[in-house]
Design a protein around this motif. Structure first.
Motif, PDB file in Angstrom:
ATOM      1  N   LEU A  10       1.269   3.940   2.131  1.00 31.55           N
ATOM      2  CA  LEU A  10       0.808   2.555   1.999  1.00 31.55           C
ATOM      3  C   LEU A  10       1.105   1.750   3.252  1.00 31.55           C
ATOM      4  N   ARG A  11       2.313   1.912   3.784  1.00 27.86           N
ATOM      5  CA  ARG A  11       2.660   1.191   5.028  1.00 27.86           C
ATOM      6  C   ARG A  11       1.677   1.544   6.136  1.00 27.86           C
ATOM      7  N   ARG A  12       1.415   2.829   6.280  1.00 28.73           N
ATOM      8  CA  ARG A  12       0.496   3.272   7.329  1.00 28.73           C
ATOM      9  C   ARG A  12      -0.879   2.645   7.132  1.00 28.73           C
ATOM     10  N   ASP A  13      -1.354   2.616   5.896  1.00 25.88           N
ATOM     11  CA  ASP A  13      -2.682   2.061   5.620  1.00 25.88           C
ATOM     12  C   ASP A  13      -2.746   0.566   5.911  1.00 25.88           C
ATOM     13  N   PHE A  14      -1.741  -0.180   5.452  1.00 25.20           N
ATOM     14  CA  PHE A  14      -1.749  -1.628   5.702  1.00 25.20           C
ATOM     15  C   PHE A  14      -1.626  -1.936   7.195  1.00 25.20           C
ATOM     16  N   LEU A  15      -0.792  -1.179   7.891  1.00 26.79           N
ATOM     17  CA  LEU A  15      -0.633  -1.395   9.335  1.00 26.79           C
ATOM     18  C   LEU A  15      -1.923  -1.056  10.083  1.00 26.79           C
ATOM     19  N   ALA A  16      -2.642  -0.035   9.605  1.00 25.62           N
ATOM     20  CA  ALA A  16      -3.907   0.327  10.251  1.00 25.62           C
ATOM     21  C   ALA A  16      -4.920  -0.805  10.134  1.00 25.62           C
ATOM     22  N   VAL A  17      -4.961  -1.452   8.973  1.00 26.09           N
ATOM     23  CA  VAL A  17      -5.880  -2.588   8.796  1.00 26.09           C
ATOM     24  C   VAL A  17      -5.468  -3.733   9.720  1.00 26.09           C
ATOM     25  N   ARG A  18      -4.173  -4.022   9.768  1.00 27.70           N
ATOM     26  CA  ARG A  18      -3.703  -5.103  10.657  1.00 27.70           C
ATOM     27  C   ARG A  18      -4.021  -4.815  12.117  1.00 27.70           C
ATOM     28  N   SER A  19      -3.954  -3.539  12.503  1.00 30.71           N
ATOM     29  CA  SER A  19      -4.155  -3.196  13.918  1.00 30.71           C
ATOM     30  C   SER A  19      -5.574  -3.503  14.386  1.00 30.71           C
ATOM     31  N   ALA A 126      14.958 -22.090   0.910  1.00 29.91           N
ATOM     32  CA  ALA A 126      13.808 -21.199   0.794  1.00 29.91           C
ATOM     33  C   ALA A 126      13.945 -20.121   1.856  1.00 29.91           C
ATOM     34  N   VAL A 127      13.518 -18.909   1.517  1.00 30.82           N
ATOM     35  CA  VAL A 127      13.543 -17.793   2.459  1.00 30.82           C
ATOM     36  C   VAL A 127      12.127 -17.241   2.558  1.00 30.82           C
ATOM     37  N   LEU A 128      11.581 -17.246   3.791  1.00 30.85           N
ATOM     38  CA  LEU A 128      10.270 -16.669   4.046  1.00 30.85           C
ATOM     39  C   LEU A 128      10.482 -15.222   4.463  1.00 30.85           C
ATOM     40  N   LEU A 129       9.875 -14.303   3.730  1.00 36.53           N
ATOM     41  CA  LEU A 129      10.084 -12.877   3.949  1.00 36.53           C
ATOM     42  C   LEU A 129       8.847 -12.236   4.572  1.00 36.53           C
ATOM     43  N   PRO A 130       9.043 -11.373   5.566  1.00 33.90           N
ATOM     44  CA  PRO A 130       7.915 -10.590   6.048  1.00 33.90           C
ATOM     45  C   PRO A 130       7.613  -9.471   5.048  1.00 33.90           C
ATOM     46  N   GLY A 131       6.444  -8.909   5.130  1.00 30.59           N
ATOM     47  CA  GLY A 131       6.095  -7.796   4.255  1.00 30.59           C
ATOM     48  C   GLY A 131       4.753  -7.237   4.653  1.00 30.59           C
ATOM     49  N   LEU A 132       4.369  -6.168   3.975  1.00 28.97           N
ATOM     50  CA  LEU A 132       3.054  -5.566   4.185  1.00 28.97           C
ATOM     51  C   LEU A 132       2.160  -5.748   2.966  1.00 28.97           C
ATOM     52  N   ALA A 133       2.773  -5.978   1.813  1.00 30.08           N
ATOM     53  CA  ALA A 133       1.991  -6.183   0.592  1.00 30.08           C
ATOM     54  C   ALA A 133       2.891  -6.744  -0.498  1.00 30.08           C
ATOM     55  N   VAL A 134       2.271  -7.351  -1.497  1.00 33.03           N
ATOM     56  CA  VAL A 134       2.950  -7.796  -2.712  1.00 33.03           C
ATOM     57  C   VAL A 134       2.036  -7.447  -3.878  1.00 33.03           C
ATOM     58  N   ASP A 135       2.658  -7.045  -4.996  1.00 31.23           N
ATOM     59  CA  ASP A 135       1.823  -6.677  -6.132  1.00 31.23           C
ATOM     60  C   ASP A 135       1.845  -7.738  -7.233  1.00 31.23           C
ATOM     61  N   ASP A 136       1.188  -7.420  -8.342  1.00 34.16           N
ATOM     62  CA  ASP A 136       1.019  -8.387  -9.427  1.00 34.16           C
ATOM     63  C   ASP A 136       2.335  -8.792 -10.089  1.00 34.16           C
ATOM     64  N   GLY A 138       5.042  -9.333  -8.215  1.00 28.88           N
ATOM     65  CA  GLY A 138       5.845  -9.987  -7.191  1.00 28.88           C
ATOM     66  C   GLY A 138       6.714  -9.024  -6.411  1.00 28.88           C
ATOM     67  N   MET A 139       6.498  -7.709  -6.586  1.00 31.21           N
ATOM     68  CA  MET A 139       7.273  -6.735  -5.832  1.00 31.21           C
ATOM     69  C   MET A 139       6.694  -6.623  -4.425  1.00 31.21           C
ATOM     70  N   ARG A 140       7.581  -6.635  -3.433  1.00 29.12           N
ATOM     71  CA  ARG A 140       7.181  -6.662  -2.017  1.00 29.12           C
ATOM     72  C   ARG A 140       7.324  -5.288  -1.393  1.00 29.12           C
ATOM     73  N   LEU A 141       6.328  -4.904  -0.613  1.00 30.30           N
ATOM     74  CA  LEU A 141       6.433  -3.701   0.212  1.00 30.30           C
ATOM     75  C   LEU A 141       6.793  -4.135   1.621  1.00 30.30           C
ATOM     76  N   GLY A 142       7.994  -3.772   2.073  1.00 30.57           N
ATOM     77  CA  GLY A 142       8.417  -4.094   3.424  1.00 30.57           C
ATOM     78  C   GLY A 142       8.090  -2.968   4.382  1.00 30.57           C
ATOM     79  N   ARG A 143       8.621  -3.073   5.592  1.00 29.59           N
ATOM     80  CA  ARG A 143       8.334  -2.057   6.610  1.00 29.59           C
ATOM     81  C   ARG A 143       9.232  -0.827   6.485  1.00 29.59           C
ATOM     82  N   GLY A 144      10.265  -0.918   5.665  1.00 27.43           N
ATOM     83  CA  GLY A 144      11.082   0.259   5.432  1.00 27.43           C
ATOM     84  C   GLY A 144      12.403   0.287   6.177  1.00 27.43           C
ATOM     85  N   GLY A 145      12.694  -0.750   6.962  1.00 28.44           N
ATOM     86  CA  GLY A 145      13.951  -0.771   7.709  1.00 28.44           C
ATOM     87  C   GLY A 145      15.155  -1.179   6.871  1.00 28.44           C
ATOM     88  N   GLY A 146      14.902  -1.841   5.748  1.00 30.37           N
ATOM     89  CA  GLY A 146      15.983  -2.231   4.855  1.00 30.37           C
ATOM     90  C   GLY A 146      16.662  -3.539   5.178  1.00 30.37           C
TER      91      GLY A 146
END
Length: 202
Positions: A10-19, A126-136, A138-146
């Protein structure tokens, strides 16, 4: 874990679209994102906001950071530590950022002033979080660095309950992303076309 390959794909796919986004695409989205985010009651009443400086084709944050700073909001920005945890510094306008390269990774723009410590994020309204996706949910997909998993765990341990908001492109709000027991849902996602909430904020 079974979900990990799914997350990697999923990360690879979302990053490919962003690229494939142009600089004009990114700037247009950044302007719309700032307008949407600035209308959030959680940001309108916030005295301190923890945010980040978008890089590359990430949904742009500079317009939003400058607008918050102009409002008199204390804006905290992350400083990446060698163990992938985050320290924090204060954003005082464009001249307060410096480009920092961490190993072979992309250069990040980080605050150049005093370091406030990893716990500074617990003072944010308030905390603004980066991410690659969010689902229905509210779960966030991050870049994987933790890094932001640690931030969320730190907020939980401290008893802090800031509004958690992710900034994304419209196509990155999806039905489902893989989630693990330690993952925490966010409260809202802001995209260029609107705001979606996942649970009522106190």
């Amino acid at each position: 874990m079974e979900a990990q390959p799914d997350k990697r794909m999923l990360r690879r796919d979302f990053l490919a679209v962003r690229s494939r986004l142009t600089a004009a695409d990114v700037q247009e989205a950044a302007t719309a994102l700032a307008a949407r985010a600035l209308g959030l009651p959680e940001l309108a009443r916030a005295r301190t906001v923890a945010a980040y400086v978008a890089v590359g084709t990430e949904p742009g944050t500079r317009t939003l950071l400058d607008a918050l700073h102009a409002r008199g909001v204390r804006v905290l920005l992350p400083v990446l530590l060698p163990d992938n945890d985050l320290d924090w510094g204060t954003y005082n306008g464009e001249g307060s950022l410096e480009e920092v390269r961490h190993g072979g990774r992309m250069a990040l723009l980080e605050p150049s002033g005093d370091r406030l410590g990893a716990d500074a994020v617990t003072t944010a309204d308030a905390v603004l979080l980066p991410g690659l996706a969010v689902d229905d949910r509210g779960m966030r997909l991050g870049r994987g660095g933790g890094s932001y998993d640690r931030v969320l765990a730190r907020l939980e341990r401290s008893g802090a309950d800031p509004a958690l908001v992710v900034l994304l492109y419209d196509s990155e709000v999806v039905p489902r992303v893989p989630a693990e027991p330690h993952d925490r849902p966010v409260h809202a996602v802001v995209t260029p076309s609107g705001v979606r909430r996942f649970r009522r904020l106190s």
